[in-house]
Motif scaffolding. Sequence first.
Motif, PDB file in Angstrom:
ATOM      1  N   ALA A  84       0.819  -1.206   0.000  1.00  0.00           N
ATOM      2  CA  ALA A  84       0.000   0.000   0.000  1.00  0.00           C
ATOM      3  C   ALA A  84       0.854   1.258   0.000  1.00  0.00           C
ATOM      4  N   ARG A  85       2.060   1.161   0.559  1.00  0.00           N
ATOM      5  CA  ARG A  85       2.950   2.327   0.626  1.00  0.00           C
ATOM      6  C   ARG A  85       4.026   2.298  -0.456  1.00  0.00           C
ATOM      7  N   SER A  86       3.941   1.351  -1.362  1.00  0.00           N
ATOM      8  CA  SER A  86       4.956   1.228  -2.397  1.00  0.00           C
ATOM      9  C   SER A  86       4.747   2.261  -3.495  1.00  0.00           C
TER      10      SER A  86
ATOM     11  N   PHE B 290      10.318   0.577  -3.437  1.00  0.00           N
ATOM     12  CA  PHE B 290      10.376   1.437  -4.604  1.00  0.00           C
ATOM     13  C   PHE B 290      10.642   0.564  -5.818  1.00  0.00           C
ATOM     14  N   PHE B 291       9.853   0.741  -6.863  1.00  0.00           N
ATOM     15  CA  PHE B 291      10.045   0.025  -8.121  1.00  0.00           C
ATOM     16  C   PHE B 291      10.576   1.036  -9.138  1.00  0.00           C
ATOM     17  N   ILE B 292      11.793   0.757  -9.655  1.00  0.00           N
ATOM     18  CA  ILE B 292      12.510   1.753 -10.453  1.00  0.00           C
ATOM     19  C   ILE B 292      12.892   1.164 -11.812  1.00  0.00           C
ATOM     20  N   PRO B 293      12.411   1.729 -12.911  1.00  0.00           N
ATOM     21  CA  PRO B 293      12.826   1.250 -14.240  1.00  0.00           C
ATOM     22  C   PRO B 293      14.246   1.714 -14.562  1.00  0.00           C
ATOM     23  N   SER B 294      14.942   0.908 -15.357  1.00  0.00           N
ATOM     24  CA  SER B 294      16.300   1.266 -15.760  1.00  0.00           C
ATOM     25  C   SER B 294      16.602   0.611 -17.100  1.00  0.00           C
ATOM     26  N   THR B 295      17.778   0.923 -17.635  1.00  0.00           N
ATOM     27  CA  THR B 295      18.219   0.294 -18.878  1.00  0.00           C
ATOM     28  C   THR B 295      19.001  -0.987 -18.628  1.00  0.00           C
ATOM     29  N   SER B 296      19.027  -1.452 -17.391  1.00  0.00           N
ATOM     30  CA  SER B 296      19.667  -2.736 -17.084  1.00  0.00           C
ATOM     31  C   SER B 296      18.817  -3.874 -17.641  1.00  0.00           C
ATOM     32  N   PRO B 297      19.418  -4.841 -18.332  1.00  0.00           N
ATOM     33  CA  PRO B 297      18.613  -5.925 -18.905  1.00  0.00           C
ATOM     34  C   PRO B 297      18.056  -6.889 -17.873  1.00  0.00           C
TER      35      PRO B 297
ATOM     36  N   VAL C 138      13.357  -2.463  -5.950  1.00  0.00           N
ATOM     37  CA  VAL C 138      13.399  -3.416  -7.048  1.00  0.00           C
ATOM     38  C   VAL C 138      13.678  -2.611  -8.316  1.00  0.00           C
ATOM     39  N   VAL C 139      14.856  -2.794  -8.881  1.00  0.00           N
ATOM     40  CA  VAL C 139      15.215  -2.165 -10.152  1.00  0.00           C
ATOM     41  C   VAL C 139      14.903  -3.163 -11.260  1.00  0.00           C
TER      42      VAL C 139
END
Length: 350
Positions: free
Chosen positions: A12-14, A206-213, A227-228
Amino acid sequence: MGVWRIGADVLARSSFAVSPLIETVAALKQLGGHPTLPGQRAWVTAQLPAYRARLAADPFTAAFVKAAFPPRWLPDFLSTPPTDVDGTFRGELERVRATPPEVARADLATGLRGAALPPELCGPDLSDRAAELLAWVWTRTIEPDWPRRQRLFQADIVSRTQRLSSGGWAATLDGMRPGMRWLGGGQLQINTYDHPPQDVSGAPLFFIPSTSPRGWVGSDAPFRHTVVYPCSGILAEPVRRTPPRALTRLLGPVRADILTRLESPRSPTQLVALTGYGLGSVGGHLRVLLDARLVQRRRSGRYVLYYRTEDGDRLVALQRPGRHTGQEGALPVQETIGRAPSLHLSRGVR
């Protein structure tokens, strides 16, 4: 397998967030030879000469990247979750710089699995010099391209919040990164490694998008966890859609491109990322399509999503090869695409 035990209060707090520091760390890994997706290979090739020159000229940098990025490991002090969703690179870098050197060395030693730290990493300025390296990578390789990357990451977040509102956390988390899936019962499999379960209750994710495959997970226990994950769709070599020629002649190339991409609800930010047109241009053409009743819009949380109306669906479908019926353009019933249900974001998800 690695499992996080997560309570409902944690989800809920993510939040989804964009992190300049996380993207800089991903870039440093790619420059060091870690796997790269096709869309990043030209960028890596262009940046490698300067990066290799720095390695050759600076023994600390060479020793640091070797210790910091072994297979299946990333030091927590380099993947510290942001304290908010709108953090700046300077603010995030200060958290790295403020890491006590003994904490940074302990992080690096864990990844070395018993091997001794090289002498270059044993000085009292370890955290400062690591921050200097990150600043160099950011300024030289990421910052010039950051506005484009940021738009693409924000578009990915919009897409995932749509999925969250329609399918819940199970649909959102499954497959977010390789080896990750929701097991149910408050358990999130974060990877397939043989690690004991970890209780992360009481701290937001925290869910974080990146260019890491592949992405990674990070922890600043007991305060927050990260979580990246690979940003979906945008990291492959870009594919430029060509709208039907007749539709382009009728509406103009930009409006035809936008209308063709609205087979599912998208925000203006997503359309900017997908088309390469400016936000003002996209917004103006959306207003024209809205006035023509070829698109509609609805609010989903803090986002405004646009989607094709039935008339917009019909107009696009009529231009597809082999779609003309000979009956004044009439289409079978199944060609009319129904509208998606209204989207509402869960409380606490931004």
